[in-house]
Design a protein around this motif. Structure first.
Motif, PDB file in Angstrom:
ATOM      1  N   ARG A 133       0.829  -1.206   0.000  1.00 39.86           N
ATOM      2  CA  ARG A 133       0.000   0.000   0.000  1.00 39.86           C
ATOM      3  C   ARG A 133       0.866   1.261   0.000  1.00 39.86           C
ATOM      4  N   LEU A 134       2.030   1.192   0.633  1.00 40.65           N
ATOM      5  CA  LEU A 134       2.932   2.338   0.644  1.00 40.65           C
ATOM      6  C   LEU A 134       3.296   2.744  -0.780  1.00 40.65           C
ATOM      7  N   PHE A 135       3.580   1.768  -1.618  1.00 38.44           N
ATOM      8  CA  PHE A 135       3.982   2.066  -2.998  1.00 38.44           C
ATOM      9  C   PHE A 135       2.790   2.511  -3.840  1.00 38.44           C
ATOM     10  N   LEU A 136       1.611   2.015  -3.519  1.00 39.05           N
ATOM     11  CA  LEU A 136       0.415   2.472  -4.225  1.00 39.05           C
ATOM     12  C   LEU A 136       0.135   3.950  -3.961  1.00 39.05           C
ATOM     13  N   ARG A 137       0.693   4.495  -2.888  1.00 37.87           N
ATOM     14  CA  ARG A 137       0.518   5.923  -2.591  1.00 37.87           C
ATOM     15  C   ARG A 137       1.540   6.791  -3.312  1.00 37.87           C
ATOM     16  N   ARG A 138       2.463   6.188  -4.049  1.00 34.20           N
ATOM     17  CA  ARG A 138       3.374   6.872  -4.959  1.00 34.20           C
ATOM     18  C   ARG A 138       4.192   7.990  -4.303  1.00 34.20           C
ATOM     19  N   PRO A 139       4.915   7.697  -3.224  1.00 31.74           N
ATOM     20  CA  PRO A 139       5.697   8.759  -2.593  1.00 31.74           C
ATOM     21  C   PRO A 139       6.927   9.190  -3.388  1.00 31.74           C
ATOM     22  N   ALA A 140       7.351   8.388  -4.349  1.00 33.59           N
ATOM     23  CA  ALA A 140       8.544   8.722  -5.132  1.00 33.59           C
ATOM     24  C   ALA A 140       8.209   8.711  -6.617  1.00 33.59           C
ATOM     25  N   PRO A 141       8.903   9.522  -7.409  1.00 30.56           N
ATOM     26  CA  PRO A 141       8.613   9.557  -8.850  1.00 30.56           C
ATOM     27  C   PRO A 141       8.975   8.276  -9.578  1.00 30.56           C
ATOM     28  N   VAL A 142       9.948   7.512  -9.034  1.00 26.38           N
ATOM     29  CA  VAL A 142      10.324   6.215  -9.610  1.00 26.38           C
ATOM     30  C   VAL A 142      10.293   5.177  -8.499  1.00 26.38           C
ATOM     31  N   GLN A 143       9.602   4.070  -8.749  1.00 27.22           N
ATOM     32  CA  GLN A 143       9.500   3.002  -7.753  1.00 27.22           C
ATOM     33  C   GLN A 143       9.849   1.676  -8.416  1.00 27.22           C
ATOM     34  N   LEU A 144      10.784   0.964  -7.781  1.00 25.12           N
ATOM     35  CA  LEU A 144      11.286  -0.285  -8.345  1.00 25.12           C
ATOM     36  C   LEU A 144      11.130  -1.420  -7.334  1.00 25.12           C
ATOM     37  N   ALA A 145      11.126  -2.640  -7.841  1.00 30.18           N
ATOM     38  CA  ALA A 145      11.099  -3.841  -7.010  1.00 30.18           C
ATOM     39  C   ALA A 145      12.382  -4.621  -7.274  1.00 30.18           C
ATOM     40  N   TRP A 146      13.015  -5.044  -6.191  1.00 31.86           N
ATOM     41  CA  TRP A 146      14.241  -5.852  -6.313  1.00 31.86           C
ATOM     42  C   TRP A 146      14.343  -6.780  -5.113  1.00 31.86           C
ATOM     43  N   PHE A 147      15.116  -7.802  -5.245  1.00 37.19           N
ATOM     44  CA  PHE A 147      15.575  -8.721  -4.208  1.00 37.19           C
ATOM     45  C   PHE A 147      14.546  -9.790  -3.855  1.00 37.19           C
ATOM     46  N   ASN A 148      13.413  -9.432  -3.274  1.00 37.65           N
ATOM     47  CA  ASN A 148      12.475 -10.458  -2.835  1.00 37.65           C
ATOM     48  C   ASN A 148      11.330 -10.660  -3.820  1.00 37.65           C
ATOM     49  N   SER A 149      11.462 -10.100  -4.995  1.00 37.84           N
ATOM     50  CA  SER A 149      10.455 -10.297  -6.037  1.00 37.84           C
ATOM     51  C   SER A 149      10.832 -11.526  -6.859  1.00 37.84           C
ATOM     52  N   PHE A 150       9.888 -12.423  -7.059  1.00 36.19           N
ATOM     53  CA  PHE A 150      10.151 -13.562  -7.936  1.00 36.19           C
ATOM     54  C   PHE A 150       8.942 -13.850  -8.805  1.00 36.19           C
ATOM     55  N   ALA A 151       8.172 -12.807  -9.042  1.00 37.47           N
ATOM     56  CA  ALA A 151       7.035 -12.809  -9.964  1.00 37.47           C
ATOM     57  C   ALA A 151       6.574 -11.370 -10.035  1.00 37.47           C
ATOM     58  N   THR A 152       5.653 -11.089 -10.924  1.00 33.84           N
ATOM     59  CA  THR A 152       5.119  -9.737 -10.981  1.00 33.84           C
ATOM     60  C   THR A 152       4.411  -9.383  -9.682  1.00 33.84           C
ATOM     61  N   SER A 153       4.421  -8.097  -9.347  1.00 31.63           N
ATOM     62  CA  SER A 153       3.609  -7.630  -8.224  1.00 31.63           C
ATOM     63  C   SER A 153       2.137  -7.557  -8.616  1.00 31.63           C
ATOM     64  N   GLY A 154       1.880  -7.414  -9.924  1.00 29.67           N
ATOM     65  CA  GLY A 154       0.517  -7.213 -10.391  1.00 29.67           C
ATOM     66  C   GLY A 154       0.041  -5.785 -10.225  1.00 29.67           C
ATOM     67  N   LEU A 155       0.927  -4.890  -9.773  1.00 31.26           N
ATOM     68  CA  LEU A 155       0.554  -3.515  -9.459  1.00 31.26           C
ATOM     69  C   LEU A 155       1.136  -2.548 -10.482  1.00 31.26           C
ATOM     70  N   ALA A 156       0.386  -1.498 -10.765  1.00 29.74           N
ATOM     71  CA  ALA A 156       0.852  -0.498 -11.724  1.00 29.74           C
ATOM     72  C   ALA A 156       1.782   0.524 -11.094  1.00 29.74           C
ATOM     73  N   CYS A 157       1.964   0.489  -9.784  1.00 34.04           N
ATOM     74  CA  CYS A 157       2.760   1.513  -9.101  1.00 34.04           C
ATOM     75  C   CYS A 157       4.256   1.276  -9.198  1.00 34.04           C
ATOM     76  N   PHE A 158       4.673   0.121  -9.699  1.00 32.99           N
ATOM     77  CA  PHE A 158       6.098  -0.149  -9.850  1.00 32.99           C
ATOM     78  C   PHE A 158       6.518   0.113 -11.295  1.00 32.99           C
TER      79      PHE A 158
END
Length: 513
Positions: A244-269
């Protein structure tokens, strides 16, 4: 108050043993008491006795199929035991009622990458559907003008696990090497904090955010005010509430790394970091994020905490008899994994298997796993089932393992790196999705491609050949003796190179088109 009401009240108050005693007394008098089976299953689930909980809750839903609460509890017990396929079915039964739907869909989204029957499209569908539900009603926070930073990019790393030394080997390997003259590093701690014991090398210019007690909206507003340029999620679905933190878009660029091993399914990344092994060309359509690949492995690691010395392989003092082993979480021990392991043991009749996981300290969990192996023709005397231990002692288990066996489709990540660092090669095969290729990514980077099979049949053949070859003890002894030096000289431990690759990505994603 009736007996069942008394038991339920005790359960709610936390006296689960007393509650279970009453539930059992009721069942001794009436085996068709669905409410008592439900209560007993819930009590045993709370106690971590997943085998007992599974049996009781199965009785409950057979007697009362409309009991969606029992279905939800059954799903959790089944998942904890590694019965992922049935857990997904049970969660979907629970989701037929509105009050259960959101949580059940979330749990399916969390566990579906580890389902052997699911495909990439199924993982995408489940996560996208749940992501749409999660995003409903959430608005981005306002981002005020960015405070001056002296020309540096502000990078924020978000984790609920900064205190977990064994998990964070790739993360601290990168963070400790960042160029502080060009990057301002913020560690946003949602749980335990960074420490030297966990592997973090303190830097006086880093900013540590201790915000785990705050809600996601407050954290988002604080990060937006700080002018974070790139916010990197290190949690993914291991701490799903913080998405939910990332869905609130606190930063202009948001990335996923390290513990991702499939899509998040979210448009915020805006991007997800992997490598060529885990996300080959042509699979981009199964991600909502832009694919950002690094050379080597995206899980390059550095061991910054105490570990045991590497010991000789046990087969050298055991008449050449091989011990296969897995120190994997029990929820990865699904039917596919056990089928493959059983095939290996049947093809190598003098070999043994050691399985160690925290949940196996509980008797009903051990009994449940032993019964599943026995159903596959593996006698109890060929398998050692052990519970957890303090981490150094847990790693010492590799002294008793000649060859580690991977889990499928949910490969090891931390488990694979730890086996390798203790000198133990890991047998895996290249699967059909990211989570089924993490070990191949690490083994390829470590120049241990011989331990990566093409499919399950090839893996069984490789394991059988190892068990039968009289040269195996000497081969394993030589491999173990030089394993740490091999790793240190390879891409598997090139955290400096991974850091440079990530810094290049951060600059690219923040540069004007």
């Amino acid at each position: 108050m009736t007996d069942i009401e008394t038991a339920d009240a005790l359960h709610l108050a936390g006296d689960i043993d007393a509650a279970a005693h009453i539930y059992r007394r009721l069942l001794a008098a009436d085996q068709d008491n669905a409410a008592a089976w439900h209560g007993l299953g819930a009590a045993r689930l709370r106690a971590g006795a997943y085998g007992e909980a599974n049996d009781a809750l199965l009785r409950a839903v057979r007697l009362r199929p409309e009991d969606v609460g029992a279905w939800g509890l059954l799903a959790e017990a089944q998942f904890r035991l590694g019965d992922v396929e049935r857990a997904i079915y049970a969660y979907r039964r629970a989701a037929t009622v509105d009050s259960m739907r959101t949580k059940a869909e979330e749990n399916v989204a969390i566990i579906i990458p580890g389902s052997a029957s699911a495909e990439n499209a199924d993982v995408f569908s489940a996560r996208y559907a749940w992501g749409q539900r999660l995003a409903a009603g959430l608005s981005p926070v306002e981002r005020p003008p960015r405070p001056p930073s002296g020309g540096k990019l502000r990078i924020g790393y978000v984790s609920a696990f900064f205190d977990k030394a064994n998990w964070m080997k790739p993360v601290y390997g990168v963070i400790n090497r960042h160029d502080r003259d060009r990057f301002e590093i913020h560690l946003v701690s949602l749980g335990g904090d960074p420490s030297a014991a966990a592997g973090y090398r303190e830097h006086d210019r880093d900013v540590i955010w201790q915000v785990g007690s705050c809600d996601d909206e407050k954290i988002a507003r604080l990060l937006a005010a700080a002018g974070i340029d790139v916010l990197v999620d290190l949690n993914a679905y291991s701490a799903p509430k913080w998405l939910r933190l990332f869905l609130r878009r606190p930063a202009p660029v948001q990335l996923a790394w390290f513990n991702s091993f499939a899509t998040s399914g979210l448009a915020c990344f805006d991007g997800i970091v992997g490598d060529d092994a885990v996300i080959p060309a042509g699979e981009e359509g199964f991600y909502t994020e832009r694919i950002l690949r690094v050379p080597g492995t995206y899980l390059a690691f550095e061991v910054c905490h105490a570990v045991p010395d590497v010991a000789p392989p046990p087969c050298t003092g055991n008449q050449g008899r091989l011990t296969f082993g897995a120190l994997a979480s029990a929820y990865k021990l699904n039917d596919l994994t056990l089928d493959i392991w059983a095939r290996i043991l049947r093809s190598a009749p003098t070999s043994r298997l050691l399985i160690r996981a925290a949940t196996l300290a509980e008797p009903s969990n051990r009994d449940h796993l032993a019964a599943r192996l026995a159903a596959r023709g593996i006698a109890g005397e060929r398998v050692a089932l052990e519970g957890g231990a303090a981490h150094v002692d847990f790693l010492q288990s590799y002294d008793r393992i000649d060859v580690a066996l991977d889990t499928f489709p949910y490969n090891g990540g931390t488990t694979t790196t730890e086996a390798l660092w203790q000198g133990v090669p890991v047998l895996t095969y290249v699967g059909d999705r990211w989570v089924a290729r993490t070990s191949a990514s690490l083994l390829g980077a470590a120049r241990l491609e011989d331990w990566v099979a093409q499919d399950a049949d090839d893996l069984v053949a490789k394991a059988s050949a190892l068990a039968r070859d009289p040269a195996t003890p000497a081969r394993l002894a030589a491999l173990r003796a030089g394993m740490r030096a091999r790793l240190a000289a390879s891409a598997a431990c090139d955290t400096a190179g991974l850091c440079l690759s990530l810094e290049k990505i951060y600059r690219q994603v923040t540069s004007p088109p």
